[in-house]
Design a protein around this motif. Sequence first.
Motif, PDB file in Angstrom:
ATOM      1  N   ALA A  45     -23.983  -4.469 -47.994  1.00  0.00           N
ATOM      2  CA  ALA A  45     -25.187  -5.069 -48.579  1.00  0.00           C
ATOM      3  C   ALA A  45     -25.553  -4.383 -49.886  1.00  0.00           C
ATOM      4  CB  ALA A  45     -26.345  -4.976 -47.576  1.00  0.00           C
ATOM      5  N   VAL A  46     -25.481  -3.056 -49.908  1.00  0.00           N
ATOM      6  CA  VAL A  46     -25.794  -2.323 -51.138  1.00  0.00           C
ATOM      7  C   VAL A  46     -24.795  -2.664 -52.230  1.00  0.00           C
ATOM      8  CG1 VAL A  46     -25.960  -0.029 -52.160  1.00  0.00           C
ATOM      9  CG2 VAL A  46     -26.968  -0.459 -49.916  1.00  0.00           C
ATOM     10  N   GLN A  47     -23.515  -2.724 -51.875  1.00  0.00           N
ATOM     11  CA  GLN A  47     -22.498  -3.091 -52.859  1.00  0.00           C
ATOM     12  C   GLN A  47     -22.789  -4.457 -53.475  1.00  0.00           C
ATOM     13  OE1 GLN A  47     -18.697  -2.910 -50.859  1.00  0.00           O
ATOM     14  NE2 GLN A  47     -18.235  -0.898 -51.714  1.00  0.00           N
ATOM     15  N   ALA A  48     -23.080  -5.440 -52.623  1.00  0.00           N
ATOM     16  CA  ALA A  48     -23.336  -6.795 -53.123  1.00  0.00           C
ATOM     17  C   ALA A  48     -24.579  -6.837 -54.006  1.00  0.00           C
ATOM     18  CB  ALA A  48     -23.488  -7.769 -51.949  1.00  0.00           C
ATOM     19  N   GLY A  49     -25.641  -6.130 -53.591  1.00  0.00           N
ATOM     20  CA  GLY A  49     -26.861  -6.116 -54.401  1.00  0.00           C
ATOM     21  C   GLY A  49     -26.656  -5.479 -55.766  1.00  0.00           C
ATOM     22  N   VAL A  50     -25.994  -4.326 -55.786  1.00  0.00           N
ATOM     23  CA  VAL A  50     -25.744  -3.648 -57.062  1.00  0.00           C
ATOM     24  C   VAL A  50     -24.839  -4.495 -57.952  1.00  0.00           C
ATOM     25  CG1 VAL A  50     -24.645  -1.635 -58.116  1.00  0.00           C
ATOM     26  CG2 VAL A  50     -26.128  -1.345 -56.128  1.00  0.00           C
ATOM     27  N   ALA A  51     -23.800  -5.081 -57.374  1.00  0.00           N
ATOM     28  CA  ALA A  51     -22.869  -5.886 -58.161  1.00  0.00           C
ATOM     29  C   ALA A  51     -23.551  -7.117 -58.744  1.00  0.00           C
ATOM     30  CB  ALA A  51     -21.683  -6.302 -57.297  1.00  0.00           C
ATOM     31  N   GLY A  52     -24.407  -7.775 -57.950  1.00  0.00           N
ATOM     32  CA  GLY A  52     -25.103  -8.949 -58.462  1.00  0.00           C
ATOM     33  C   GLY A  52     -26.000  -8.615 -59.645  1.00  0.00           C
ATOM     34  N   GLY A  53     -26.800  -7.555 -59.497  1.00  0.00           N
ATOM     35  CA  GLY A  53     -27.678  -7.162 -60.605  1.00  0.00           C
ATOM     36  C   GLY A  53     -26.909  -6.684 -61.821  1.00  0.00           C
ATOM     37  N   LEU A  54     -25.857  -5.929 -61.609  1.00  0.00           N
ATOM     38  CA  LEU A  54     -25.073  -5.411 -62.726  1.00  0.00           C
ATOM     39  C   LEU A  54     -24.329  -6.535 -63.454  1.00  0.00           C
ATOM     40  CD1 LEU A  54     -24.284  -2.832 -64.198  1.00  0.00           C
ATOM     41  CD2 LEU A  54     -22.380  -2.564 -62.588  1.00  0.00           C
ATOM     42  N   ALA A  55     -23.825  -7.519 -62.691  1.00  0.00           N
ATOM     43  CA  ALA A  55     -23.126  -8.642 -63.324  1.00  0.00           C
ATOM     44  C   ALA A  55     -24.079  -9.438 -64.207  1.00  0.00           C
ATOM     45  CB  ALA A  55     -22.510  -9.541 -62.250  1.00  0.00           C
ATOM     46  N   TRP A  56     -25.294  -9.666 -63.735  1.00  0.00           N
ATOM     47  CA  TRP A  56     -26.284 -10.368 -64.566  1.00  0.00           C
ATOM     48  C   TRP A  56     -26.586  -9.571 -65.833  1.00  0.00           C
ATOM     49  CZ3 TRP A  56     -28.963 -15.013 -64.372  1.00  0.00           C
ATOM     50  CH2 TRP A  56     -30.027 -15.134 -65.258  1.00  0.00           C
ATOM     51  N   VAL A  76     -21.305 -11.547 -56.030  1.00  0.00           N
ATOM     52  CA  VAL A  76     -21.739 -11.520 -54.630  1.00  0.00           C
ATOM     53  C   VAL A  76     -20.711 -12.187 -53.728  1.00  0.00           C
ATOM     54  CG1 VAL A  76     -23.484 -12.366 -53.031  1.00  0.00           C
ATOM     55  CG2 VAL A  76     -24.180 -11.389 -55.217  1.00  0.00           C
ATOM     56  N   VAL A  77     -20.139 -13.316 -54.181  1.00  0.00           N
ATOM     57  CA  VAL A  77     -19.138 -14.003 -53.358  1.00  0.00           C
ATOM     58  C   VAL A  77     -17.922 -13.114 -53.154  1.00  0.00           C
ATOM     59  CG1 VAL A  77     -17.513 -15.927 -53.326  1.00  0.00           C
ATOM     60  CG2 VAL A  77     -19.897 -16.322 -53.934  1.00  0.00           C
ATOM     61  N   THR A  78     -17.529 -12.392 -54.195  1.00  0.00           N
ATOM     62  CA  THR A  78     -16.384 -11.491 -54.074  1.00  0.00           C
ATOM     63  C   THR A  78     -16.638 -10.419 -53.018  1.00  0.00           C
ATOM     64  OG1 THR A  78     -15.719 -11.803 -56.374  1.00  0.00           O
ATOM     65  CG2 THR A  78     -14.954  -9.809 -55.283  1.00  0.00           C
ATOM     66  N   LEU A  79     -17.807  -9.805 -53.064  1.00  0.00           N
ATOM     67  CA  LEU A  79     -18.103  -8.724 -52.125  1.00  0.00           C
ATOM     68  C   LEU A  79     -18.479  -9.242 -50.746  1.00  0.00           C
ATOM     69  CD1 LEU A  79     -19.970  -6.310 -54.535  1.00  0.00           C
ATOM     70  CD2 LEU A  79     -17.738  -6.004 -53.509  1.00  0.00           C
ATOM     71  N   ALA A  80     -18.816 -10.521 -50.654  1.00  0.00           N
ATOM     72  CA  ALA A  80     -19.094 -11.104 -49.344  1.00  0.00           C
ATOM     73  C   ALA A  80     -17.816 -11.539 -48.645  1.00  0.00           C
ATOM     74  CB  ALA A  80     -20.028 -12.309 -49.486  1.00  0.00           C
ATOM     75  N   SER A  81     -16.678 -11.483 -49.365  1.00  0.00           N
ATOM     76  CA  SER A  81     -15.400 -11.829 -48.749  1.00  0.00           C
ATOM     77  C   SER A  81     -15.042 -10.794 -47.693  1.00  0.00           C
ATOM     78  CB  SER A  81     -14.294 -11.888 -49.806  1.00  0.00           C
ATOM     79  OG  SER A  81     -14.598 -12.834 -50.805  1.00  0.00           O
ATOM     80  N   SER A  82     -14.084 -11.160 -46.863  1.00  0.00           N
ATOM     81  CA  SER A  82     -13.637 -10.229 -45.830  1.00  0.00           C
ATOM     82  C   SER A  82     -13.149  -8.934 -46.465  1.00  0.00           C
ATOM     83  CB  SER A  82     -12.495 -10.856 -45.027  1.00  0.00           C
ATOM     84  OG  SER A  82     -12.933 -12.029 -44.381  1.00  0.00           O
ATOM     85  N   VAL A  83     -13.695  -7.825 -45.982  1.00  0.00           N
ATOM     86  CA  VAL A  83     -13.241  -6.531 -46.492  1.00  0.00           C
ATOM     87  C   VAL A  83     -11.773  -6.376 -46.147  1.00  0.00           C
ATOM     88  CG1 VAL A  83     -13.601  -4.058 -46.393  1.00  0.00           C
ATOM     89  CG2 VAL A  83     -15.540  -5.601 -46.153  1.00  0.00           C
ATOM     90  N   GLY A  84     -10.985  -5.955 -47.111  1.00  0.00           N
ATOM     91  CA  GLY A  84      -9.553  -5.886 -46.941  1.00  0.00           C
ATOM     92  C   GLY A  84      -8.823  -6.972 -47.700  1.00  0.00           C
TER      93      GLY A  84
END
Length: 387
Positions: A45-56, A76-84
Amino acid sequence: MTADRGSTESPPAGGMGQRWRERRERFDTTFRERTVKVRANAGLAVQAGVAGGLAWFVAAEIVNNPAPFFAPIAAVVTLASSVGQRLKRTIELIIGVALGIAVGDAIILVIGTGAWQIAVVVTLAIIASIYVGGSPSLFNQAAASAVLVATLSPPEGGIYFTRFFDALIGGVVALIVMTLLIPLNPLRVVDRAVDPALDTMADALSDTGGALARRDASSADAALERLRKAEGEVRTLESAIEAGRETATLAPLRWHKRGVLTRYVDSSKYISRALRDSRALVRRAVTQIQDAEPVPPSLPEAVRDLGEAARLLYHELGAGVEPQGARDRALRAVGAAAQAYSAGVGLSGSTVVAQVRSIASDLIAATGVEMAEANQMVRRAVGRSSR
């Protein structure tokens, strides 16, 4: 009469209290399970949140795109993908978004917007992604991007290449976040998957050993049901191994974990096989009890030792020590099973003995021993017991 009628209509206080306790226990169990899930996925969740804000921020402030909504979506879609599978998913996402944007911009520019236009755009975007050999993930991204183009900001004067660059920014930012800024601990990811798999197996085998000793078919059947439900844990373990391998490969901060992770990776296929074979063992144990076959005292001991070997394997792998304890306990289980076979067992009992040997070989192989050597160790243990 009144008192009697009132007593039959009013529920007893004990019944109300029991129902309240059962509801409270269910609530506590659900709360604990969800808390564990939140803790396990907090890093994602932290990864997705940081990535979304940083990408914007990158797309809006550095690239100067006034409405870069594709950038945080892609991140967000990238980080919401299956880990691995994130590297693969990122590439698919960028290709899918590019196809969807290209098809959407080109078609909507000619035929305009509306319900049937969206149907045409989505159909053509999926067909285009099939032609490039895409996966279902790529189909989804192409179709979703085409819909966004057709509905949120349809083209007015030409194809907007900035949308593709937004998607590229989002995907790249997501990879930077997951590999450089906030990389997950691969050992923790794998450990969280190995723990429930081996724990379920250890508990089920220990309970089955006790059920054999007491000739309690219902307890053995309950253990079998737990193992059946644990099939999802096998898939979780396999996904966690992929996730750990991906993180340890891509994230420089986690490269030092690759040595210990390799042992987990090598062990995972044997753990998965042992968990599935345990289900066969317990199923035959249920039949053995129901058919009133002989149960020599050493057979329950063998099954319990096998469960303890699984438990030791988890602790020794997690501690990063040589899992000699797991090997010794697995071989002890083989010896006890051989004694039970010599004492005399029925058809189902013979199958239980065979499964003890098979699972012991897998657990020994999971400790880092080559499978051929593990089978030799099991055969030697049988020979010693027979002598």
